[in-house]
Design a protein around this motif. Sequence first.
Motif, PDB file in Angstrom:
ATOM      1  N   CYS A 147       0.824  -1.217   0.000  1.00  0.00           N
ATOM      2  CA  CYS A 147       0.000   0.000   0.000  1.00  0.00           C
ATOM      3  C   CYS A 147       0.854   1.261   0.000  1.00  0.00           C
ATOM      4  N   ASN A 148       1.875   1.288   0.851  1.00  0.00           N
ATOM      5  CA  ASN A 148       2.660   2.518   0.996  1.00  0.00           C
ATOM      6  C   ASN A 148       3.558   2.790  -0.212  1.00  0.00           C
ATOM      7  N   THR A 149       4.105   1.746  -0.817  1.00  0.00           N
ATOM      8  CA  THR A 149       4.937   1.976  -1.999  1.00  0.00           C
ATOM      9  C   THR A 149       4.106   2.513  -3.163  1.00  0.00           C
ATOM     10  N   LEU A 150       2.899   1.982  -3.337  1.00  0.00           N
ATOM     11  CA  LEU A 150       2.033   2.481  -4.396  1.00  0.00           C
ATOM     12  C   LEU A 150       1.552   3.900  -4.112  1.00  0.00           C
ATOM     13  N   LEU A 151       1.276   4.199  -2.862  1.00  0.00           N
ATOM     14  CA  LEU A 151       0.843   5.542  -2.485  1.00  0.00           C
ATOM     15  C   LEU A 151       1.907   6.571  -2.859  1.00  0.00           C
ATOM     16  N   PHE A 152       3.168   6.237  -2.600  1.00  0.00           N
ATOM     17  CA  PHE A 152       4.262   7.148  -2.939  1.00  0.00           C
ATOM     18  C   PHE A 152       4.435   7.260  -4.453  1.00  0.00           C
ATOM     19  N   SER A 153       4.474   6.106  -5.128  1.00  0.00           N
ATOM     20  CA  SER A 153       4.803   6.092  -6.547  1.00  0.00           C
ATOM     21  C   SER A 153       3.725   6.753  -7.404  1.00  0.00           C
ATOM     22  N   MET A 154       2.470   6.489  -7.092  1.00  0.00           N
ATOM     23  CA  MET A 154       1.384   7.028  -7.913  1.00  0.00           C
ATOM     24  C   MET A 154       1.306   8.550  -7.840  1.00  0.00           C
ATOM     25  N   GLY A 155       1.703   9.116  -6.712  1.00  0.00           N
ATOM     26  CA  GLY A 155       1.613  10.563  -6.565  1.00  0.00           C
ATOM     27  C   GLY A 155       2.795  11.309  -7.150  1.00  0.00           C
ATOM     28  N   ILE A 156       4.002  10.895  -6.792  1.00  0.00           N
ATOM     29  CA  ILE A 156       5.177  11.697  -7.090  1.00  0.00           C
ATOM     30  C   ILE A 156       5.463  11.775  -8.588  1.00  0.00           C
ATOM     31  N   GLU A 157       5.352  10.659  -9.309  1.00  0.00           N
ATOM     32  CA  GLU A 157       5.697  10.679 -10.728  1.00  0.00           C
ATOM     33  C   GLU A 157       4.708  11.526 -11.522  1.00  0.00           C
ATOM     34  N   ASN A 158       3.420  11.344 -11.275  1.00  0.00           N
ATOM     35  CA  ASN A 158       2.418  12.094 -12.026  1.00  0.00           C
ATOM     36  C   ASN A 158       2.511  13.597 -11.777  1.00  0.00           C
ATOM     37  N   ILE A 159       2.783  13.980 -10.539  1.00  0.00           N
ATOM     38  CA  ILE A 159       2.894  15.410 -10.218  1.00  0.00           C
ATOM     39  C   ILE A 159       4.077  16.041 -10.945  1.00  0.00           C
ATOM     40  N   LEU A 160       5.229  15.357 -10.939  1.00  0.00           N
ATOM     41  CA  LEU A 160       6.412  15.917 -11.592  1.00  0.00           C
ATOM     42  C   LEU A 160       6.227  15.992 -13.113  1.00  0.00           C
ATOM     43  N   LEU A 161       5.572  14.992 -13.699  1.00  0.00           N
ATOM     44  CA  LEU A 161       5.329  15.037 -15.139  1.00  0.00           C
ATOM     45  C   LEU A 161       4.300  16.107 -15.500  1.00  0.00           C
ATOM     46  N   ALA A 162       3.355  16.337 -14.612  1.00  0.00           N
ATOM     47  CA  ALA A 162       2.311  17.326 -14.896  1.00  0.00           C
ATOM     48  C   ALA A 162       2.875  18.741 -14.942  1.00  0.00           C
ATOM     49  N   PHE A 163       3.758  19.058 -14.020  1.00  0.00           N
ATOM     50  CA  PHE A 163       4.204  20.443 -13.888  1.00  0.00           C
ATOM     51  C   PHE A 163       5.642  20.672 -14.356  1.00  0.00           C
ATOM     52  N   GLY A 164       6.378  19.590 -14.628  1.00  0.00           N
ATOM     53  CA  GLY A 164       7.754  19.752 -15.089  1.00  0.00           C
ATOM     54  C   GLY A 164       7.808  20.130 -16.558  1.00  0.00           C
ATOM     55  N   ARG A 165       8.763  20.985 -16.903  1.00  0.00           N
ATOM     56  CA  ARG A 165       8.909  21.430 -18.295  1.00  0.00           C
ATOM     57  C   ARG A 165      10.258  21.069 -18.895  1.00  0.00           C
ATOM     58  N   GLU A 166      11.109  20.417 -18.095  1.00  0.00           N
ATOM     59  CA  GLU A 166      12.464  20.120 -18.571  1.00  0.00           C
ATOM     60  C   GLU A 166      12.736  18.628 -18.470  1.00  0.00           C
ATOM     61  N   LEU A 167      13.703  18.184 -19.298  1.00  0.00           N
ATOM     62  CA  LEU A 167      13.990  16.765 -19.396  1.00  0.00           C
ATOM     63  C   LEU A 167      14.451  16.187 -18.062  1.00  0.00           C
ATOM     64  N   SER A 179       0.699  19.604 -23.834  1.00  0.00           N
ATOM     65  CA  SER A 179       0.258  20.225 -22.585  1.00  0.00           C
ATOM     66  C   SER A 179      -0.991  19.552 -22.040  1.00  0.00           C
ATOM     67  N   GLY A 180      -1.853  19.079 -22.947  1.00  0.00           N
ATOM     68  CA  GLY A 180      -3.045  18.369 -22.501  1.00  0.00           C
ATOM     69  C   GLY A 180      -2.690  17.084 -21.777  1.00  0.00           C
ATOM     70  N   ALA A 181      -1.686  16.356 -22.283  1.00  0.00           N
ATOM     71  CA  ALA A 181      -1.233  15.143 -21.599  1.00  0.00           C
ATOM     72  C   ALA A 181      -0.678  15.488 -20.222  1.00  0.00           C
ATOM     73  N   ALA A 182       0.013  16.628 -20.108  1.00  0.00           N
ATOM     74  CA  ALA A 182       0.534  17.055 -18.804  1.00  0.00           C
ATOM     75  C   ALA A 182      -0.603  17.292 -17.819  1.00  0.00           C
ATOM     76  N   MET A 183      -1.684  17.928 -18.275  1.00  0.00           N
ATOM     77  CA  MET A 183      -2.835  18.149 -17.403  1.00  0.00           C
ATOM     78  C   MET A 183      -3.460  16.821 -16.973  1.00  0.00           C
ATOM     79  N   LEU A 184      -3.479  15.864 -17.894  1.00  0.00           N
ATOM     80  CA  LEU A 184      -4.008  14.542 -17.553  1.00  0.00           C
ATOM     81  C   LEU A 184      -3.200  13.900 -16.436  1.00  0.00           C
ATOM     82  N   PHE A 185      -1.872  14.099 -16.428  1.00  0.00           N
ATOM     83  CA  PHE A 185      -1.047  13.531 -15.360  1.00  0.00           C
ATOM     84  C   PHE A 185      -1.437  14.089 -13.994  1.00  0.00           C
ATOM     85  N   ALA A 186      -1.825  15.353 -13.933  1.00  0.00           N
ATOM     86  CA  ALA A 186      -2.274  15.924 -12.662  1.00  0.00           C
ATOM     87  C   ALA A 186      -3.540  15.231 -12.175  1.00  0.00           C
TER      88      ALA A 186
END
Length: 436
Positions: free
Chosen positions: A296-316, A403-410
Motif C-alpha cells: 500500500c505505501n509503496t504504491l501511495l508514494f509512486s502514484m503521486g510523485i511521478e504524475n505530479i512531476l510530469l504534470a508540472f515539469g517542463r524540462e527533461l 500540454s493536454g497530456a501534462a494536465m491529464l497527469f495531474a
Amino acid sequence: MNHSKTIRALKPRSGFPAFVILWATQALSTLGSSMTGFALVIWSYRQQGSALTTALLSVCTYAPYVLIGFFAGALSDRWDKCRTLLVCDTLAALSTLSVFVLYRAGSLAVWHLYVLNAANGFMNAFQQPAGDVAVSLLAPREQYQRVGGMQSFSNSLVTILTPIFASAVLAFGGMETIIILDLSSFCVAFLALVLLIRIPAAPPAGAPKSVLREGLEGLIYLRRHRGVLDLILFLAAINLTASVFNAALPAMLLSRKGGGEMALGLVNTCTGLATVAGSVAVSLMPPPKSRVRVICNTLLFSMGIENILLAFGRELWIWCLAGVLGWLLIPVMNANMNALLRSYIPLDLQGRVFAARNTLQFFTIPLGYLLGGILVDRVFEPLLAAQTPGSVLQLLFGDSKGSGAAMLFAVLAVTGELTCLIFRRDRHIWALEKSK
C-alpha cells in the motif's frame, strides 16, 4: 574434445538452478520483443501522430488475454508447462517474423500490428499462468522474495536497455536488424527450455473436470477468499490509472518542447535504472513484518510523485527524476505481492487462480489505454488548445502540443492517491497476513 563433459553440461536441471536459466533466457527473449515493440510504437506514431493509434496497440494485446484468461488458466494447469511455454514462444516468434516480411515488402500497416498484437495477447493468456506455476515448481518457497526481486531486476534491465539498444539499432541497422535480434533471442530461450531445464509436474488437482468448471474454479476461489480478491481489485484499479499514464506518456514526450525520441528513451532508461536499484534492494532485504503495508505505501508514494512531476515539469531532467522516483519502489511492491500470493494460494490451484487474477487485474489495462488515448486526443489537448493565452491552465501546463497530456497527469495523481487510500482501509486485505 571431452564429449562426456559436454553431455553433462547440457543435462537438464531442476530446482533453483533451472529457475535461474529460465529467468535469464526468458529475460533475453523479452528484451528482444521489447525492442521490437519500442520500434513499432515509434513507427506507428510517425504514421498517424495520434496517442489513440499507439494506445490501440496495447488494447489489442490485452483484450483477447482478458477474454479467455479464465479458461486458458484451466488448460494451462492440465498441460505440460515446458511444452506450453515452447509453443507460445514459437507462435510469438512467427508473429514477429510476419512483421519482418511485411516491413521488407513495404506493406506493413498499423492494422497489421493490431491483428498480430491480438494474436500475441491470445498466446500470452496461456503462457503467463504456465510461467507463473513453473516458477513456483522450480523455486523453493523460502526463495520466493528473492525470486520476485530477480524478476523485477530483469524487467528493470529490459526497461533500461530497450530504448538504448532499440534507438541505436534503429539508427544504424533499421527495423530489420531489430527484428533479427528479436528472433535470435527467441532461439536462445527456446533451446534453453528444450536442453537445459526440467520443470517438475504440478501436484494432481483431483478428478478431471470440464474446462469450463476448472476455469470457474479460479473465480470460486477468489469469491471464497475475499482478501485475495480485494488485493487483485486494488491492482486492477492501479492498472487502470497506470495504463492511462502509459498511453499519455509517449504523446507528451514525443511532441513537447525539449522532448522527442531521445527524451522518451532517456525517461524509460531512468525508469529502468530506478527499478534495477529497487530490485537489487528487495532481493537483499529480509521479509518485512507486514507485506500489505509495504504494498500500500509503496504504491501511495509512486502514484503521486511521478504524475505530479510530469504534470508540472517542463524540462527533461524533471521528467527523468519523475521516472526514478515513480519506479524506485515498484519492485519492492511486486516482490511482496507475489510472495504473499504464492504463499497463500495452494500450488495445485495456482494456474487457475493466477489466470483469474490476471483477467481481473488486467482487464482494466486495455480500457485504460483506450481511455488514455481518447482523453489526450479528444479532451485534454483540445481543452488546452482552446485556452486564451495567459490562462491559468496554460500557465500551469503549457500552451503547446503535449500540454493536454501534462494536465491529464495531474488528474492521474489525484486518482492514484485516492485509490491507494481507499484500499489501504480494506480489512480483508489486511487479514491475509493473519491467515498465512
